[in-house]
Motif scaffolding. Structure first.
Motif, PDB file in Angstrom:
ATOM      1  N   SER A 219       4.985   6.884   7.108  1.00 57.53           N
ATOM      2  CA  SER A 219       6.145   7.111   6.248  1.00 57.53           C
ATOM      3  C   SER A 219       7.300   7.786   6.972  1.00 57.53           C
ATOM      4  CB  SER A 219       5.737   7.951   5.030  1.00 57.53           C
ATOM      5  OG  SER A 219       5.094   9.144   5.440  1.00 57.53           O
ATOM      6  N   SER A 220       7.053   8.414   8.122  1.00 57.19           N
ATOM      7  CA  SER A 220       8.111   9.094   8.880  1.00 57.19           C
ATOM      8  C   SER A 220       7.558   9.407  10.265  1.00 57.19           C
ATOM      9  CB  SER A 220       8.540  10.388   8.171  1.00 57.19           C
ATOM     10  OG  SER A 220       7.573  11.403   8.373  1.00 57.19           O
ATOM     11  N   PRO A 221       8.365   9.951  11.164  1.00 60.21           N
ATOM     12  CA  PRO A 221       7.838  10.318  12.478  1.00 60.21           C
ATOM     13  C   PRO A 221       6.751  11.391  12.446  1.00 60.21           C
ATOM     14  CG  PRO A 221      10.225  10.157  12.559  1.00 60.21           C
ATOM     15  CD  PRO A 221       9.841  10.047  11.124  1.00 60.21           C
ATOM     16  N   LEU A 222       6.624  12.120  11.333  1.00 57.60           N
ATOM     17  CA  LEU A 222       5.660  13.221  11.277  1.00 57.60           C
ATOM     18  C   LEU A 222       4.590  13.051  10.202  1.00 57.60           C
ATOM     19  CD1 LEU A 222       7.972  16.357  11.731  1.00 57.60           C
ATOM     20  CD2 LEU A 222       6.631  15.165  13.457  1.00 57.60           C
ATOM     21  N   THR A 223       4.675  12.039   9.355  1.00 60.48           N
ATOM     22  CA  THR A 223       3.731  11.910   8.245  1.00 60.48           C
ATOM     23  C   THR A 223       3.180  10.487   8.185  1.00 60.48           C
ATOM     24  OG1 THR A 223       5.540  11.382   6.718  1.00 60.48           O
ATOM     25  CG2 THR A 223       4.880  13.692   6.867  1.00 60.48           C
ATOM     26  N   HIS A 224       1.991  10.369   7.619  1.00 61.40           N
ATOM     27  CA  HIS A 224       1.396   9.053   7.423  1.00 61.40           C
ATOM     28  C   HIS A 224       0.403   9.143   6.270  1.00 61.40           C
ATOM     29  CE1 HIS A 224      -2.852   9.436   8.795  1.00 61.40           C
ATOM     30  NE2 HIS A 224      -2.377  10.520   9.379  1.00 61.40           N
ATOM     31  N   GLY A 225      -0.128   8.003   5.851  1.00 62.74           N
ATOM     32  CA  GLY A 225      -1.134   7.974   4.814  1.00 62.74           C
ATOM     33  C   GLY A 225      -0.688   7.308   3.533  1.00 62.74           C
ATOM     34  N   PHE A 226       0.623   7.204   3.305  1.00 62.34           N
ATOM     35  CA  PHE A 226       1.164   6.523   2.124  1.00 62.34           C
ATOM     36  C   PHE A 226       2.630   6.241   2.405  1.00 62.34           C
ATOM     37  CE2 PHE A 226       2.669   6.078  -2.275  1.00 62.34           C
ATOM     38  CZ  PHE A 226       1.659   5.281  -2.802  1.00 62.34           C
ATOM     39  N   PRO A 227       3.149   5.111   1.918  1.00 62.33           N
ATOM     40  CA  PRO A 227       4.570   4.814   2.168  1.00 62.33           C
ATOM     41  C   PRO A 227       5.492   5.873   1.580  1.00 62.33           C
ATOM     42  CG  PRO A 227       3.399   2.864   1.378  1.00 62.33           C
ATOM     43  CD  PRO A 227       2.461   4.015   1.215  1.00 62.33           C
ATOM     44  N   SER A 228       6.647   6.023   2.193  1.00 65.21           N
ATOM     45  CA  SER A 228       7.646   6.967   1.698  1.00 65.21           C
ATOM     46  C   SER A 228       8.220   6.485   0.376  1.00 65.21           C
ATOM     47  CB  SER A 228       8.770   7.111   2.727  1.00 65.21           C
ATOM     48  OG  SER A 228       9.862   7.828   2.194  1.00 65.21           O
ATOM     49  N   MET A 229       8.621   7.442  -0.478  1.00 68.29           N
ATOM     50  CA  MET A 229       9.235   7.071  -1.748  1.00 68.29           C
ATOM     51  C   MET A 229      10.579   6.374  -1.525  1.00 68.29           C
ATOM     52  SD  MET A 229       7.043   7.722  -3.972  1.00 68.29           S
ATOM     53  CE  MET A 229       8.111   7.132  -5.288  1.00 68.29           C
ATOM     54  N   THR A 230      11.202   6.573  -0.377  1.00 67.80           N
ATOM     55  CA  THR A 230      12.435   5.843  -0.082  1.00 67.80           C
ATOM     56  C   THR A 230      12.175   4.341   0.013  1.00 67.80           C
ATOM     57  OG1 THR A 230      12.082   6.249   2.284  1.00 67.80           O
ATOM     58  CG2 THR A 230      13.482   7.800   1.098  1.00 67.80           C
ATOM     59  N   ALA A 231      10.968   3.955   0.415  1.00 64.27           N
ATOM     60  CA  ALA A 231      10.625   2.531   0.465  1.00 64.27           C
ATOM     61  C   ALA A 231      10.575   1.942  -0.942  1.00 64.27           C
ATOM     62  CB  ALA A 231       9.281   2.338   1.171  1.00 64.27           C
ATOM     63  N   PHE A 232      10.079   2.712  -1.902  1.00 64.79           N
ATOM     64  CA  PHE A 232      10.009   2.215  -3.273  1.00 64.79           C
ATOM     65  C   PHE A 232      11.393   2.205  -3.931  1.00 64.79           C
ATOM     66  CE2 PHE A 232       5.722   3.771  -2.386  1.00 64.79           C
ATOM     67  CZ  PHE A 232       4.981   2.663  -2.732  1.00 64.79           C
ATOM     68  N   LEU A 233      12.257   3.140  -3.544  1.00 62.24           N
ATOM     69  CA  LEU A 233      13.632   3.076  -4.027  1.00 62.24           C
ATOM     70  C   LEU A 233      14.329   1.832  -3.491  1.00 62.24           C
ATOM     71  CD1 LEU A 233      14.795   6.800  -3.790  1.00 62.24           C
ATOM     72  CD2 LEU A 233      14.714   5.409  -5.861  1.00 62.24           C
ATOM     73  N   GLY A 234      14.080   1.518  -2.229  1.00 61.37           N
ATOM     74  CA  GLY A 234      14.634   0.291  -1.663  1.00 61.37           C
ATOM     75  C   GLY A 234      14.119  -0.945  -2.374  1.00 61.37           C
ATOM     76  N   LEU A 235      12.831  -0.936  -2.733  1.00 60.57           N
ATOM     77  CA  LEU A 235      12.271  -2.042  -3.505  1.00 60.57           C
ATOM     78  C   LEU A 235      12.969  -2.176  -4.857  1.00 60.57           C
ATOM     79  CD1 LEU A 235       9.983  -4.156  -4.159  1.00 60.57           C
ATOM     80  CD2 LEU A 235       8.685  -2.199  -5.049  1.00 60.57           C
ATOM     81  N   MET A 236      13.238  -1.042  -5.508  1.00 61.23           N
ATOM     82  CA  MET A 236      13.904  -1.067  -6.811  1.00 61.23           C
ATOM     83  C   MET A 236      15.289  -1.697  -6.712  1.00 61.23           C
ATOM     84  SD  MET A 236      15.009   2.219  -9.151  1.00 61.23           S
ATOM     85  CE  MET A 236      16.337   2.678  -8.007  1.00 61.23           C
TER      86      MET A 236
END
Length: 336
Positions: A25-42
């Motif tokens: 989800s970012s350079p420092l986190t993983h395990g689930f997509p970022s909520m910004t990806a779901f906003l982009g989907l919307m």
């Protein structure tokens, strides 16, 4: 602090199966997509809906995760993503392809929606909902492919809508019943308040570093039980009593000025102004939907860009502190 935009309906697309979504989800986190990806989907779904002739506007998005399977090795101290073996280049070496961590998901997608047409033609809502489901089936969610539901569950997992045009008490009563249809699962909500509290605690000890406050809520530390060199130790964390807390990205911060469209070479879109950004970080909490009292608690929305170049997504689950106390997100500036 910004508030969730007003809306009249919540559209629910239950138990979507997503294959090979982006787990980083970012350079420092993983395990689930970022909520910004779901906003982009919307936003992408709204553009497709408007092009299809639907008079509908989306203002916020929520996600309930029912199952997940990260494509990574399990066990041991160091994990590795399952990556593809790409064809070699002309020189026999590996091709310059940026690999992505992948995750399989089963999730329910919630969209806060408004449509003047539905007030005049209530029957049009079901037809529009079917059209949206068809459009969504041909899109990607966080880079992953939407798979059709298994045959025994197709009739059960049909999209449905929640009409929230009544009073505040009516909306809460409707959501109290509807939230049970989202179980079993967990929803990601924002917990900026916990990050603010941890930063205040570190200020009391003379260390007011936002990055350290964030890391103290994210990492697992090895602590010795005694001061003896041969004493026993154990892995532990500093999140006790706070629930299922996770570090998350919440948007982007500008690294420079906004460039006019087409002035920067090799951009994805030559018709949109361009800006170099880096990730902003905060903390979130995975919480069961039956513990939420209003639908706004699980919805994320985009905050209007500020003059400082902050492009941030918000969630109203934690609203007890004022804006100055809660807004403690940070980027990886060298001053940290």
């Amino acid at each position: 602090m910004s508030a969730c935009p007003a809306f009249s309906h919540v559209l629910v697309f239950p138990h979507l199966r997503v294959q090979n979504a982006n787990a980083i989800s970012s350079p420092l986190t993983h395990g689930f997509p970022s909520m910004t990806a779901f906003l982009g989907l919307m936003w992408a779904l709204q553009r497709k809906a408007n092009a299809a002739g639907l008079d509908i506007q989306f203002s916020a998005v929520g996600v309930v995760c029912h199952q997940h399977q990260e494509q990574a090795t399990e066990g041991g101290f160091i994990g590795s993503f399952h990556l593809t073996r790409n064809p070699v280049g002309k020189d026999g070496g590996s091709a310059a392809i940026v690999e992505e961590g992948r995750i399989h998901l089963q999730l329910s997608l919630l969209l806060a929606a408004d449509s003047p047409r539905w007030a005049l033609e209530p029957a049009a809502r079901d037809a529009d909902l079917a059209t949206l489901a068809e459009l969504l089936a041909g899109m990607r969610i966080a880079g992953g492919s939407v798979m059709p539901p298994a045959q025994p569950w197709r009739r059960r997992y049909q999209p449905w809508a929640l009409d929230l045009t009544g009073t505040g008490k009516d909306r809460q009563a409707l959501f109290a019943k509807a939230r049970m249809r989202l179980l079993p699962g967990f929803s990601l909500v924002g917990r900026d308040d916990l990050l603010a509290q941890r930063q205040q605690q570190r200020e009391a000890s003379g260390d007011a570093n936002p990055l350290d406050a964030w890391l103290s809520l994210a990492r697992i530390n090895w602590r010795w039980a005694t001061d003896e060199p041969d004493g026993k130790g154990a892995w532990s964390h500093d999140r006790a009593g706070n629930g299922w807390i996770v570090p998350i990205p919440v948007g982007y911060g500008a690294l420079g000025e906004l460039h006019s469209a087409g002035s920067v070479a090799n951009t994805r879109d030559a018709h949109t102004p361009f800006r170099f950004v880096e990730s902003l970080y905060s903390v979130g909490q995975w919480i069961s939907p039956h513990r939420l009292h209003c639908v706004e608690s699980l919805l994320w929305y985009a905050e209007r860009p500020t003059n400082a170049g902050v492009y941030r997504c918000r969630n109203d689950h934690a609203t007890t502190l004022d804006d100055a106390e809660l807004d403690v997100t940070f980027d990886l500036d060298t001053s940290y």
